[in-house]
Scaffold this active site. Structure first.
Site, PDB file in Angstrom:
ATOM      1  N   ALA A  92       0.801  -1.229   0.000  1.00  0.00           N
ATOM      2  CA  ALA A  92       0.000   0.000   0.000  1.00  0.00           C
ATOM      3  C   ALA A  92       0.829   1.272   0.000  1.00  0.00           C
ATOM      4  CB  ALA A  92      -0.939   0.004   1.208  1.00  0.00           C
TER       5      ALA A  92
ATOM      6  N   ILE B 182      -1.410  -7.765  -9.214  1.00  0.00           N
ATOM      7  CA  ILE B 182      -0.903  -6.687 -10.062  1.00  0.00           C
ATOM      8  C   ILE B 182       0.601  -6.810 -10.266  1.00  0.00           C
ATOM      9  CG2 ILE B 182      -0.634  -4.169 -10.233  1.00  0.00           C
ATOM     10  CD1 ILE B 182      -3.128  -3.973  -8.408  1.00  0.00           C
TER      11      ILE B 182
ATOM     12  N   HIS C 253       0.038  -9.877 -20.257  1.00  0.00           N
ATOM     13  CA  HIS C 253       0.212  -8.508 -19.762  1.00  0.00           C
ATOM     14  C   HIS C 253       1.654  -8.033 -19.949  1.00  0.00           C
ATOM     15  CE1 HIS C 253      -0.671  -4.917 -17.503  1.00  0.00           C
ATOM     16  NE2 HIS C 253       0.171  -5.218 -16.531  1.00  0.00           N
TER      17      HIS C 253
END
Length: 354
Positions: A50, A158, A218
């Protein structure tokens, strides 16, 4: 002095998220009792990483999401600062911060959705595969925590290279006996956002009116925009197809080079991650027809993982859609994508099995 005691207790309660590690284990003002009054019921979400470039903006955006009731922010550095900052936003989600490996289990326990942007960012000259050696170990450790503390949570991964880290996560969950392929979702939403934006520029449309399926993976040539399936239906010249495909495939490099060593595509990635997380939460809520592209366990091709459109529901990716009709350019691109993807997937699998 009873009034002062009550006041001190209130202060301790509302500030507990800033230094959760200092809460007394037998305290009546433990984390489970720290709830903002009047907040709507919602879902419990953890962001692992975070305090990073993506994580900070993502924390901000998830604090704004009305479907989030409890937001856990975890990192190995700077988590208290990000938590304090985000917690001052007057939205419904209650924020708690967690710092370091010793608090990972507390950060994960009871979560409905875990979003993992943790890892080092790309720098000029680096490919996503250059990130593998460091980020692979980070993803392994975090997913071991997920398997132990919230095995039923949906995981949005991610951390790059996604083409390898998703297989790593799958192998970790298999070892732990908690693997549910529907709940492990590689986030490729930024590829779709870029495709929608760049196609809209060519067509002179609002990007919000455009939908471009992006399949494959990706990274580089594994990112395959299906321009023949654009909505609204549109036709492109061969030059436009080449331009759009190359720009979509190299969008991340475009940002890395533009930032000249100062970072990667952190802002647009945070936006895309928040958009995908919102879709997952709407699926968990039971909303109908929630469809996004994601890199998931798949039988669409011979590969174990592949990015296509999926329908999100209460159990994660409840339906994986087929590719649909492809033109010749896309069929050639698909073969290139699969060749590259096969090696990346195997690299992730071998990292755990070795």
């Amino acid at each position: 002095m009873e009034f002062r005691g009550d006041a001190n207790q209130r202060i301790a309660r509302i500030s507990a998220h800033l230094t959760p590690q200092m809460e007394a284990k037998n305290s009546v003002i433990g984390r489970e009792n720290c709830r903002a009054k009047g907040g709507n019921p919602g879902f419990k979400v953890a962001i692992l990483g975070a305090a990073g470039g993506i994580g900070q903006s993502l924390s901000l955006l998830m604090k704004m999401n009305p479907l989030v009731s409890l937001l856990h922010l975890y990192d190995v550095v700077n988590a208290p600062g990000v938590t304090a900052d985000v917690s001052h936003m007057d939205t419904g989600a209650v924020v708690r911060g967690f710092l370091g490996a010793k608090q990972l289990e507390d950060a994960l326990t009871g979560m409905d959705l875990v979003i993992i942007p943790a890892g080092i960012p790309r720098k000029p000259g680096m490919t996503r595969d250059d990130l593998f050696k460091i980020n692979a170990g980070i993803v392994k450790t975090l997913c071991e925590g997920v398997a132990k503390c919230c095995p039923n949570a949906i995981v949005n991964l991610i951390s790059n290279p996604v083409n390898s880290t998703v297989p790593i996560a799958a192998e970790v969950f298999k070892k732990a006996g908690t693997y549910d392929p529907k709940k492990l979702l590689g986030v490729t939403t930024l590829d779709v956002a870029r495709a929608n934006t760049f196609v809209a520029e060519v067509l002179g449309l609002d990007p919000r009116e455009v939908d471009v399926p992006v399949v494959g993976g990706h990274a580089g040539v594994t990112i395959l925009p299906l321009l023949s399936q654009v909505k609204p239906p549109s036709s492109f010249t061969p030059q436009e197809i080449e331009y759009l495909t190359n720009r979509i495939q190299n969008g991340g490099t475009e940002v890395v080079e533009a930032k000249a060593g100062a970072g990667s595509a952190t802002l647009s990635m945070a936006y895309a991650a928040a958009k995908f997380a919102d879709a997952c939460l709407r699926g968990l809520r039971g909303d109908a027809n929630v469809v996004e592209c994601s890199f998931v366990a798949s039988q669409v091709t011979e590969l174990a993982f592949f990015a296509t459109k999926v329908r999100l529901g209460r159990t994660g990716a409840e339906e994986v859609y087929q590719l649909g009709p492809l033109n010749e350019y896309e069929r050639i691109g698909l073969e290139k994508a699969k060749d590259e993807l096969a090696g990346s997937i195997q690299k992730g699998v071998e990292f755990i099995r070795k």
